[in-house]
Design an enzyme around this catalytic site. Sequence first.
Site, mmCIF file in Angstrom:
data_model
loop_
_atom_site.group_PDB
_atom_site.id
_atom_site.type_symbol
_atom_site.label_atom_id
_atom_site.label_comp_id
_atom_site.label_asym_id
_atom_site.label_seq_id
_atom_site.Cartn_x
_atom_site.Cartn_y
_atom_site.Cartn_z
ATOM 1 N N LYS A 1 -35.116 -109.204 -1.935
ATOM 2 C CA LYS A 1 -36.227 -108.473 -2.545
ATOM 3 C C LYS A 1 -37.499 -109.335 -2.661
ATOM 4 C CE LYS A 1 -33.196 -104.920 -4.173
ATOM 5 N NZ LYS A 1 -31.872 -104.949 -4.735
ATOM 6 N N ASP B 1 -26.060 -113.613 -8.513
ATOM 7 C CA ASP B 1 -26.746 -112.735 -7.576
ATOM 8 C C ASP B 1 -28.105 -112.414 -8.191
ATOM 9 O OD1 ASP B 1 -27.753 -110.808 -5.960
ATOM 10 O OD2 ASP B 1 -25.946 -109.563 -5.897
ATOM 11 N N TYR C 1 -23.879 -104.463 -8.735
ATOM 12 C CA TYR C 1 -24.005 -104.167 -7.309
ATOM 13 C C TYR C 1 -24.374 -105.441 -6.569
ATOM 14 C CZ TYR C 1 -25.804 -102.062 -2.960
ATOM 15 O OH TYR C 1 -26.024 -101.727 -1.651
HETATM 16 C C1 LIG Z 1 -30.526 -104.868 -3.840
HETATM 17 C C2 LIG Z 1 -29.400 -105.747 -4.219
HETATM 18 C C3 LIG Z 1 -28.530 -106.294 -3.272
HETATM 19 C C4 LIG Z 1 -28.558 -105.876 -1.831
HETATM 20 O O1 LIG Z 1 -29.726 -106.214 -1.168
HETATM 21 P P1 LIG Z 1 -30.136 -105.405 0.160
HETATM 22 O O2 LIG Z 1 -31.352 -106.136 0.645
HETATM 23 O O3 LIG Z 1 -30.380 -104.002 -0.262
HETATM 24 O O4 LIG Z 1 -28.992 -105.509 1.100
HETATM 25 C C5 LIG Z 1 -27.608 -107.239 -3.684
HETATM 26 N N1 LIG Z 1 -27.523 -107.603 -4.971
HETATM 27 C C6 LIG Z 1 -28.323 -107.087 -5.915
HETATM 28 C C7 LIG Z 1 -28.198 -107.561 -7.327
HETATM 29 C C8 LIG Z 1 -29.278 -106.122 -5.579
HETATM 30 O O5 LIG Z 1 -30.033 -105.563 -6.527
#
Ligand SMILES: *Cc1c(COP(=O)(O)O)cnc(C)c1O
Length: 424
Positions: A267, A239, A144
Site C-alpha cells: 500500500k 503485517d 487479513y
Molecule cells: C491489503 C492487505 C494485504 C494484501 O495486499 P495486496 O496488495 O492487496 O495483495 C495484506 N495484508 C494486509 C494487512 C492488508 O491490509
Amino acid sequence: MHEEKSAGLFRASAEYIPGGVNSPVRAYRSVNRIPRFIDKARGSKIYDVDGNEYIDYVCSWGPAIMGHAHESVLKAVHDAVENGLSFGAPTEKELKLARLVNGIMPHIESLRLVNSGTEAVMSAIRLARGYTGKNRIIKFRGCYHGHSDAMLVKAGSGGITTGVPDSIGVPAAVVADTMIAEYNDIGSVERLFEAAGNEIAAVIVEPVAANMGVVPPAPGFLQALRDITSRNGTLLIFDEVITGFRIALGGASERYGVIPDLVTLGKIIGGGMPIGAYGGRREIMEMVSPSGKVYQAGTLAGNPVATAAGIATLSWLRDNRDIYEELEENGAKIEEALKKRFGDSASVNRTGSLLSVFFTSGKVTDYDGATSSDTERFSRFFSYMLDNGVYLAPSQYEAWFISAAHSGEDIDKTCRLIEDYQEN
Ligand SMILES: *Cc1c(COP(=O)(O)O)cnc(C)c1O
C-alpha cells in the site's frame, strides 16, 4: 445524484470481468448499491464518470496518504517513465528505497521488493519456515494477510462481508499448518504454543487489525506476542501492509515500541503503484535466494516506476512528519462526531488516521465483537454518506483512511453530515 454511466459500465463489465470488478469489495454487494466507476482523483477528492465529486475516505485502501495525484509523486513517476518501464535488472532506485525504509524502520536491515502485499506475506511465511525449519503458522481470526492459500482462513473484510470466510479451491492440506488464535487474547496464543510450541515457525499479526474494521491492540498484547515467540524460537511477523507509514511514520514499531523479526509492507510504500516488500533482520533475510536457499523471485519486482513512486512518497512523509499530528487530530474529530451521533448504539475504534464505526453496542476488541455489527444499519449510513458526497469503504469491515490532503473544510463537512444523519 446521477449514476447512469456507472450503472452502464458496471453492467457491461460484468460480462467480461467476474462480478464486474477486479477485487471483490469494489462491487458494493454488501451495501446494495452500484459501484462508482472512477474517472479521476486529486487531493482529498475522487470523481466518478457521472461527474459526481466525493470526499474520499478510501484513499485507494490506504496508499493515498498524501492525497491523490500529489505533485511530487507524479513528477517522480513521469521522470521514471521517460527512461523505460522495466528492465529486469538492478537499479539505484531499489537501493534508495531500501535505504529509505531502513532509515524509517531501522529493524528492517534488509528488504526484498515484490509486487503486492499478498506476495510479501506469502514470501515472508516461506522465509520464516525456511529459517526456523518449522512448518506451523499462527494467524488471528479476522486478520487479513492477502489471498495466498495458507492465509485464506478466517481472513476478514471481503470474506466476512460476502459470508464466505474461506475459499473453495484451497486444499485442506495447504491450510493444515495454519493455526487460528483470537486477536487481543494472549491466552488463545499460549494454548496453541502449549499444544505445538516447537513446531511453530511464525506468528503473523496485523499490529492494528484493520480488515475486520479497525481493532487496536490491547495494551501489552503485542509485547506478549514478542515474548512468547522469542521464548519458543518462533518468528514474529508484523503485517504492516496497512499500518506501515500510516499509524506513525515508523508504523507499529514506532507507535507501540515492539520490534518484530520480519515486517511485510505494501500500500503506502508504493504511493499508489503496485508494490509490496518484506524485510527484517539481516541474518534472516540472508536466507532469501540468491544469498540463501529460500526461493523467491519477481520479473517486475523493483521496477523503476513503482520504486520511483515509493521513494517520492516515503521521502515526502519523512520530511513532513508533522502530518501525523494533523492526521491524529482529524481522526479524533471524526471519531467525536460519530460518538456524538450514535452514542451507545455504536462503537467507534480509531488508531490515528484509521477508524471504524461498528453498529453494535459494547466495545469492539475482537472478531466476535466486530461481527456482532448490524450490517444493514451500516449500509443505510453508507448510502446516506455516498449520496451526500462522502466516499466511504463499502463494508462494515473496512477502515476509513484519512489523508494529509483532507482539509479542515473536508473534515468539518464530514462531521456535519454525520451529526445530521437521521437513522430510521
Ligand atoms: C491489503 C492487505 C494485504 C494484501 O495486499 P495486496 O496488495 O492487496 O495483495 C495484506 N495484508 C494486509 C494487512 C492488508 O491490509
